[in-house]
Design a protein around this motif. Structure first.
Motif, PDB file in Angstrom:
ATOM      1  N   GLU A 245       2.271  -6.787  -9.507  1.00  0.00           N
ATOM      2  CA  GLU A 245       2.467  -6.314 -10.881  1.00  0.00           C
ATOM      3  C   GLU A 245       1.253  -5.567 -11.408  1.00  0.00           C
ATOM      4  OE1 GLU A 245       3.173  -8.121 -15.367  1.00  0.00           O
ATOM      5  OE2 GLU A 245       3.908  -9.231 -13.631  1.00  0.00           O
ATOM      6  N   ARG A 246       0.081  -6.162 -11.341  1.00  0.00           N
ATOM      7  CA  ARG A 246      -1.109  -5.531 -11.907  1.00  0.00           C
ATOM      8  C   ARG A 246      -1.433  -4.221 -11.193  1.00  0.00           C
ATOM      9  NH1 ARG A 246      -6.559  -5.677 -10.629  1.00  0.00           N
ATOM     10  NH2 ARG A 246      -7.954  -5.202 -12.383  1.00  0.00           N
ATOM     11  N   ARG A 247      -1.393  -4.231  -9.861  1.00  0.00           N
ATOM     12  CA  ARG A 247      -1.744  -3.025  -9.117  1.00  0.00           C
ATOM     13  C   ARG A 247      -0.722  -1.909  -9.345  1.00  0.00           C
ATOM     14  NH1 ARG A 247      -3.883  -7.056  -5.481  1.00  0.00           N
ATOM     15  NH2 ARG A 247      -1.824  -7.501  -4.604  1.00  0.00           N
ATOM     16  N   LEU A 248       0.535  -2.267  -9.432  1.00  0.00           N
ATOM     17  CA  LEU A 248       1.562  -1.256  -9.680  1.00  0.00           C
ATOM     18  C   LEU A 248       1.397  -0.643 -11.065  1.00  0.00           C
ATOM     19  CD1 LEU A 248       4.174   0.254  -9.052  1.00  0.00           C
ATOM     20  CD2 LEU A 248       5.452  -1.768  -9.816  1.00  0.00           C
ATOM     21  N   LEU A 249       1.205  -1.491 -12.060  1.00  0.00           N
ATOM     22  CA  LEU A 249       1.056  -0.977 -13.424  1.00  0.00           C
ATOM     23  C   LEU A 249      -0.196  -0.115 -13.550  1.00  0.00           C
ATOM     24  CD1 LEU A 249       2.146  -4.059 -15.571  1.00  0.00           C
ATOM     25  CD2 LEU A 249       3.482  -2.042 -14.956  1.00  0.00           C
ATOM     26  N   LEU A 250      -1.254  -0.488 -12.850  1.00  0.00           N
ATOM     27  CA  LEU A 250      -2.473   0.321 -12.902  1.00  0.00           C
ATOM     28  C   LEU A 250      -2.226   1.726 -12.362  1.00  0.00           C
ATOM     29  CD1 LEU A 250      -5.275  -2.192 -11.803  1.00  0.00           C
ATOM     30  CD2 LEU A 250      -4.890  -1.242 -14.070  1.00  0.00           C
ATOM     31  N   ARG A 251      -1.507   1.809 -11.239  1.00  0.00           N
ATOM     32  CA  ARG A 251      -1.243   3.121 -10.652  1.00  0.00           C
ATOM     33  C   ARG A 251      -0.327   3.953 -11.539  1.00  0.00           C
ATOM     34  NH1 ARG A 251      -2.378   3.396  -5.116  1.00  0.00           N
ATOM     35  NH2 ARG A 251      -1.892   5.628  -5.333  1.00  0.00           N
ATOM     36  N   VAL A 252       0.689   3.304 -12.113  1.00  0.00           N
ATOM     37  CA  VAL A 252       1.607   4.029 -12.986  1.00  0.00           C
ATOM     38  C   VAL A 252       0.901   4.464 -14.267  1.00  0.00           C
ATOM     39  CG1 VAL A 252       3.755   3.866 -14.292  1.00  0.00           C
ATOM     40  CG2 VAL A 252       3.602   2.822 -12.030  1.00  0.00           C
TER      41      VAL A 252
ATOM     42  N   THR B 279       0.830  -1.209   0.000  1.00  0.00           N
ATOM     43  CA  THR B 279       0.000   0.000   0.000  1.00  0.00           C
ATOM     44  C   THR B 279       0.861   1.254   0.000  1.00  0.00           C
ATOM     45  OG1 THR B 279      -1.750  -1.175   1.190  1.00  0.00           O
ATOM     46  CG2 THR B 279      -1.808   1.242   1.222  1.00  0.00           C
ATOM     47  N   PHE B 280       1.874   1.292   0.880  1.00  0.00           N
ATOM     48  CA  PHE B 280       2.769   2.445   0.935  1.00  0.00           C
ATOM     49  C   PHE B 280       3.588   2.568  -0.345  1.00  0.00           C
ATOM     50  CE2 PHE B 280       1.965   1.158   5.294  1.00  0.00           C
ATOM     51  CZ  PHE B 280       1.678   2.366   5.918  1.00  0.00           C
ATOM     52  N   PHE B 281       4.006   1.430  -0.873  1.00  0.00           N
ATOM     53  CA  PHE B 281       4.827   1.431  -2.076  1.00  0.00           C
ATOM     54  C   PHE B 281       4.039   1.967  -3.275  1.00  0.00           C
ATOM     55  CE2 PHE B 281       5.984  -1.017  -5.944  1.00  0.00           C
ATOM     56  CZ  PHE B 281       7.210  -0.425  -6.182  1.00  0.00           C
ATOM     57  N   LEU B 282       2.788   1.567  -3.406  1.00  0.00           N
ATOM     58  CA  LEU B 282       1.979   2.038  -4.527  1.00  0.00           C
ATOM     59  C   LEU B 282       1.726   3.536  -4.429  1.00  0.00           C
ATOM     60  CD1 LEU B 282      -0.632  -0.865  -4.836  1.00  0.00           C
ATOM     61  CD2 LEU B 282       1.412  -0.487  -6.215  1.00  0.00           C
ATOM     62  N   ASP B 283       1.433   4.019  -3.236  1.00  0.00           N
ATOM     63  CA  ASP B 283       1.225   5.461  -3.059  1.00  0.00           C
ATOM     64  C   ASP B 283       2.503   6.237  -3.380  1.00  0.00           C
ATOM     65  OD1 ASP B 283      -1.364   4.989  -2.320  1.00  0.00           O
ATOM     66  OD2 ASP B 283      -0.973   5.068  -0.164  1.00  0.00           O
ATOM     67  N   ALA B 284       3.638   5.703  -2.897  1.00  0.00           N
ATOM     68  CA  ALA B 284       4.912   6.375  -3.169  1.00  0.00           C
ATOM     69  C   ALA B 284       5.225   6.378  -4.661  1.00  0.00           C
ATOM     70  CB  ALA B 284       6.029   5.691  -2.390  1.00  0.00           C
ATOM     71  N   SER B 285       4.914   5.279  -5.355  1.00  0.00           N
ATOM     72  CA  SER B 285       5.152   5.210  -6.801  1.00  0.00           C
ATOM     73  C   SER B 285       4.286   6.221  -7.537  1.00  0.00           C
ATOM     74  CB  SER B 285       4.867   3.794  -7.305  1.00  0.00           C
ATOM     75  OG  SER B 285       5.717   2.855  -6.693  1.00  0.00           O
ATOM     76  N   HIS B 286       3.039   6.328  -7.108  1.00  0.00           N
ATOM     77  CA  HIS B 286       2.126   7.305  -7.719  1.00  0.00           C
ATOM     78  C   HIS B 286       2.673   8.721  -7.543  1.00  0.00           C
ATOM     79  CE1 HIS B 286      -1.425   9.868  -8.184  1.00  0.00           C
ATOM     80  NE2 HIS B 286      -1.943   8.891  -8.913  1.00  0.00           N
ATOM     81  N   SER B 287       3.111   9.049  -6.339  1.00  0.00           N
ATOM     82  CA  SER B 287       3.646  10.384  -6.078  1.00  0.00           C
ATOM     83  C   SER B 287       4.919  10.636  -6.874  1.00  0.00           C
ATOM     84  CB  SER B 287       3.925  10.539  -4.580  1.00  0.00           C
ATOM     85  OG  SER B 287       2.741  10.384  -3.825  1.00  0.00           O
ATOM     86  N   TYR B 288       5.754   9.625  -6.960  1.00  0.00           N
ATOM     87  CA  TYR B 288       7.025   9.773  -7.688  1.00  0.00           C
ATOM     88  C   TYR B 288       6.768  10.112  -9.153  1.00  0.00           C
ATOM     89  CZ  TYR B 288      11.436   8.485  -9.910  1.00  0.00           C
ATOM     90  OH  TYR B 288      12.586   8.487 -10.662  1.00  0.00           O
ATOM     91  N   TYR B 289       5.903   9.332  -9.808  1.00  0.00           N
ATOM     92  CA  TYR B 289       5.668   9.551 -11.232  1.00  0.00           C
ATOM     93  C   TYR B 289       4.793  10.775 -11.476  1.00  0.00           C
ATOM     94  CZ  TYR B 289       7.997   5.235 -12.500  1.00  0.00           C
ATOM     95  OH  TYR B 289       8.948   4.257 -12.700  1.00  0.00           O
TER      96      TYR B 289
END
Length: 845
Positions: free
Chosen positions: A338-345, A288-298
């Motif tokens: 994989e799927r959740r990360l790619l969706l957020r990106v 959960t934290f990783f996905l939010d951080a990835s969203h903020s980063y990109y």
């Protein structure tokens, strides 16, 4: 002889052991075993060696061998305190010291040392006079692991000076050490797993040790480790090199901790990867934290990309990022991410800025289409159809439809410009120029290829293409001729075997007809096309101007496949009639020969079925005597053949003839003309003085319009066999003009044709089509209401429009036909309870 309690190790490193509380008697032992299994006497234990730090591996191993051997020989019991102290000092402490020093031997105790340690721990649970000590040993294992974590691991991980890569390196190393520690704890006390754990339904030693890491080490360091992992991942995203194995080890902790929370039956560390994962801890504490951080980063970095890069370069960067994120998951994250990360990106990189990227004036999709940048268009489609893009391909299809429509409208404007140029030069617009139709076919093929190759043959792009083509194909470039007129003329030229000045073989004709059918598919007024096609077909068949009967049939097949058998019924009837003409002509010749009929001139008759062929204007003409006598002979023959059941009507406008003319300069020519031209030439050839247009009309017995067209073809065309004089301008016929045979006419050709403008009135043909449309709408209304009995106004209009495929009726037309059926009492308005009319209709049988 001496006896030992042996602990054998198999190839996998798992010891075989004697059952708990077993006593192994040996000859010559100092004590004797009673029937109750109690040892009567035992020797004192050998003295303990010096401190661990001053021991060598060989010294420790020798001590363990001597101690376990002596205890086995003497059948002496080992107290919990003494035995555990030996196991801790010579087993656990040795192992932890190796781990802390970074030296991980495959067997830190030596083979015989490990066997002896296991034998000592086993003997503590297999003593006759002492209660089972498995529980205290089990608890001691947990305590010693917990103490090691608290004293040696946690303090270093909580050091505030340890951040970033050093923190992750240390945590990764601690976790790998803990897995080694867990493995050896299980191997040293395996008999506890098999006996005590199984009988008392408690956690296995592996589960116990792993849970200690979860409760003691993981809980206190989780946040720092998570932050450090995400910092390293962002560093890798920025192009820096990181140690992926360290990241993978840290991520593994989150996954294993979830499994440890709910599973107490983990038998070995090596089995964890084979067990169904439990990702609760991984998802809540890391993902959960990783996905939010990835969203903020990109979200932060992509805004700069869009400002600096073109649309094509930005999309290429996005494609690279998505590929790298996928590889990142495969490298060290759990596959479920994989799927959740790619969706957020995809959401932050593609979905949010999609409208701006597609519609950008410079470099957007429209520019890509104009510049034919196929690779960029294909990449845009691939990216915007990914799962994380909210609007998917919809914005692209809108712009694609606009582009195709604009391309089509440009063709119409080019046609308008060409017609204006012709008018400026004093020329008339004709349907002979196929440039626009050829360009439409080329546009279709190019657009279709793009949809298939670049846009994955996607249905929505096909819809956009259809809407665009229907938009411009059904708009006319000029008021005089519709696109249906131009398309029919183009098909007529192809079926005559030519395109412009190029002669075509059957393969080329087939290919071009296929292209013409693509344009036909988008026509709304297909009934107009059918009526005009029949008119052109009649001239090809009767004048034998078709290139191939096989191509004619092939075209009919294409039309039938597109619109159904009723659409081509009359066209097929025309072809059948034409194929029977030869038999009809042969029958008449046989009749004349058998009856000894002398014909006034060689002639033949083509019999046509009235219902199949286009309706022709009734033109009266005073025939020359020879031709008149021939028609009387044929009429008698026809009446006898059909027993008077059929009526024969002559259509001289469609006939043709060959006239031999001799001109004053002494040359004789064979001229191919229509029947009407032949009659006019026969009349004018017998005149010695100029004769006016009106006089010629009266002599021929035709109307003035037909007379003008006949005289125009003979006096204003390429071969001016009649000389015109009078007030009529060049290329025009006036009623006061006078005509005489041309005394100056000469031609290099001995045989030539004089074409004549068609007497068909396209306006009349289309007026008949409009009249037939009313009948078609009436039939559809009655058919629908007969099936539905009662229907609302809007529903009825919608169903009529949907059923009529040969043309697209206007709503006002349907409304007028409904009114007509109400007047004729085929339909009846429905009244409400108060006697007022509603917008519903009932069918009247």
């Amino acid at each position: 002889s001496r006896a030992r309690l042996l602990s054998l190790v198999d190839a996998a490193g798992c010891p075989f052991f004697f059952p708990a509380r077993a006593v192994v008697p040996s000859p010559g032992a100092r004590g004797s075993v009673s029937c109750g299994g109690v040892v009567r006497a035992m020797d004192e234990a050998p003295p303990l060696p010096p401190a661990l730090e001053r021991q060598t591996t060989e010294a420790r191993e020798q001590f363990l061998i001597d101690y376990s051997t002596q205890r086995a020989e003497e059948r002496a019991e080992i107290s919990l305190t003494e035995g555990w102290e030996i196991c801790r000092e010579y087993g656990v402490d040795v192992l932890t010291k190796h781990l802390m020093d970074g030296m991980v031997d495959r067997n830190p105790f030596g083979n015989r040392g490990y066997t002896s340690l296991y034998s000592i721990s086993f003997m503590m649970t297999a003593q006759a006079n002492t209660p089972d000590q498995s529980r205290p040993i089990y608890d001691n294992v947990g305590n010693v692991v917990e103490t090691f974590l608290k004293d040696k691991v946690i303090p270093q991980l909580l050091d505030t000076q340890l951040v970033g890569t050093p923190l992750i390196r240390h945590f990764s190393k601690s976790w790998e050490n803990h897995k080694i520690l867990t493995k050896w704890m299980k191997m040293l006390f395996l008999h506890i797993d098999v006996g005590y754990v199984t009988n008392n339904n408690v956690a296995t030693l592996t589960s116990l040790c792993l849970s200690k890491f979860l409760n003691v080490a993981f809980g206190q360091t989780c946040e720092r480790v998570r932050q450090g992992v995400m910092e390293l991942i962002n560093s890798e995203r920025a192009g820096n090199q990181i140690d992926r194995e360290q990241i993978k080890s840290c991520i593994e902790v989150f996954v294993v901790m979830g499994l440890t929370q709910i599973n107490q039956n983990i038998r070995a560390v090596s089995e964890i990867s084979k067990m169904p994962p439990r990702l609760e801890v991984y998802e809540t504490e890391f993902e959960t934290f990783f996905l939010d951080a990835s969203h903020s980063y990109y979200d932060h970095i992509s805004s700069g990309w869009r400002d600096e890069l073109s649309v094509a370069d930005y999309l290429e960067r996005c494609e690279t990022v998505l590929r790298e994120e996928k590889n990142r998951v495969h490298g060290y994250l759990h596959p479920s991410t994989e799927r959740r990360l790619l969706l957020r990106v995809e959401e932050v990189l593609l979905s949010v800025p999609q409208a701006d990227l597609v519609n950008r004036t410079n470099g957007g999709m429209y520019s890509m289409l104009v510049e034919e940048r196929d690779d960029d268009l294909a990449r845009m489609f691939r990216l915007f159809t990914r799962e994380g893009v909210k609007d998917q391909e919809a914005p692209m299809t809108v712009l694609f439809e606009k582009f195709v429509h604009d391309q089509g409208m440009a063709l119409l404007k080019a046609r308008q410009a060409e017609v204006q140029r012709l008018e400026a030069e004093g020329k008339k617009e004709t349907t002979a120029d196929p440039t626009m139709i050829i360009a439409m076919i080329a546009l279709y093929r190019k657009t279709e290829q793009r949809v298939q190759k670049l846009f994955g043959n996607h249905l929505n792009f096909h819809k956009a293409m259809r809407n665009a083509f229907q938009g411009f194909v059904n708009q006319t470039a000029t008021p005089k001729y519709s696109n249906a007129d131009l398309l029919v003329a183009y098909c007529d030229a192809l079926l005559k075997g030519k395109e412009r000045s190029e002669k075509l073989d059957e393969n080329s004709i087939e290919e071009r007809l296929e292209g013409a059918m693509h344009v036909f598919y988008y026509l709304n007024d297909k009934d107009d096309f059918a009526a005009l096609y029949r008119d052109y077909l009649s001239k090809r068949l009767l004048g034998s101007k078709f290139a191939s009967m096989e191509m004619e049939k092939a075209m009919i097949t294409k039309l039938k496949q597109n619109q159904g058998p009723p659409f081509t019924a009359k066209i097929e009837g025309m072809v059948q009639d034409h194929q029977m003409i030869r038999d009809v002509v042969r029958g008449f010749e046989e009749h004349c020969e058998k009856s000894a009929v002398n014909l006034p001139l060689p002639a033949s008759v083509q019999e046509l079925t009235v219902g199949w062929w286009p309706q022709q204007p009734a033109i009266k003409v005073n025939l020359p005597k020879a031709l008149g006598d021939f028609t009387q002979i044929y009429e008698k023959y026809f009446k006898d053949r059909t027993s008077g059941n059929k009526r024969l009507a002559w259509i001289f406008a469609l006939g043709d003839a060959e006239v031999v003319g001799t001109f004053p300069k002494g040359k004789k020519y064979t001229i191919a003309v229509t029947t009407l031209q032949a009659v006019a030439l026969d009349f004018l050839g017998g005149q010695n003085t100029p004769i006016s247009c009106t006089q010629i009309m009266e002599s021929l017995g035709t109307d003035i319009e037909t007379t003008k067209r006949v005289l125009h073809s003979l006096s204003c065309g390429k071969h001016k066999v009649i000389q015109k004089s009078g007030p009529g301008g060049k290329g025009k016929i006036n009623e006061e003009d006078v005509f005489t045979p041309s005394s100056e006419f000469q031609s290099k050709l001995r045989k030539f044709q004089i074409p004549m403008a068609s007497l068909d009135n396209i306006g009349q043909i289309k007026a008949k089509v409009r009249e037939d449309r009313s009948f078609a709408i009436d039939a559809a209304l009655v058919r629908i209401m007969k099936a539905r009995k009662r229907l609302g106004h809007q529903e009825l209009v919608g169903e009529v429009v949907a059923q009529l495929t040969q043309f697209k009726p206007e709503v006002s037309q349907v409304k007028n036909r409904i009114g007509s059926l109400l007047e004729r009492e085929y339909l009846k308005r429905v009244e409400d309870s108060q006697g007022d009319w509603t917008r519903e209709y009932d069918y009247q049988a």
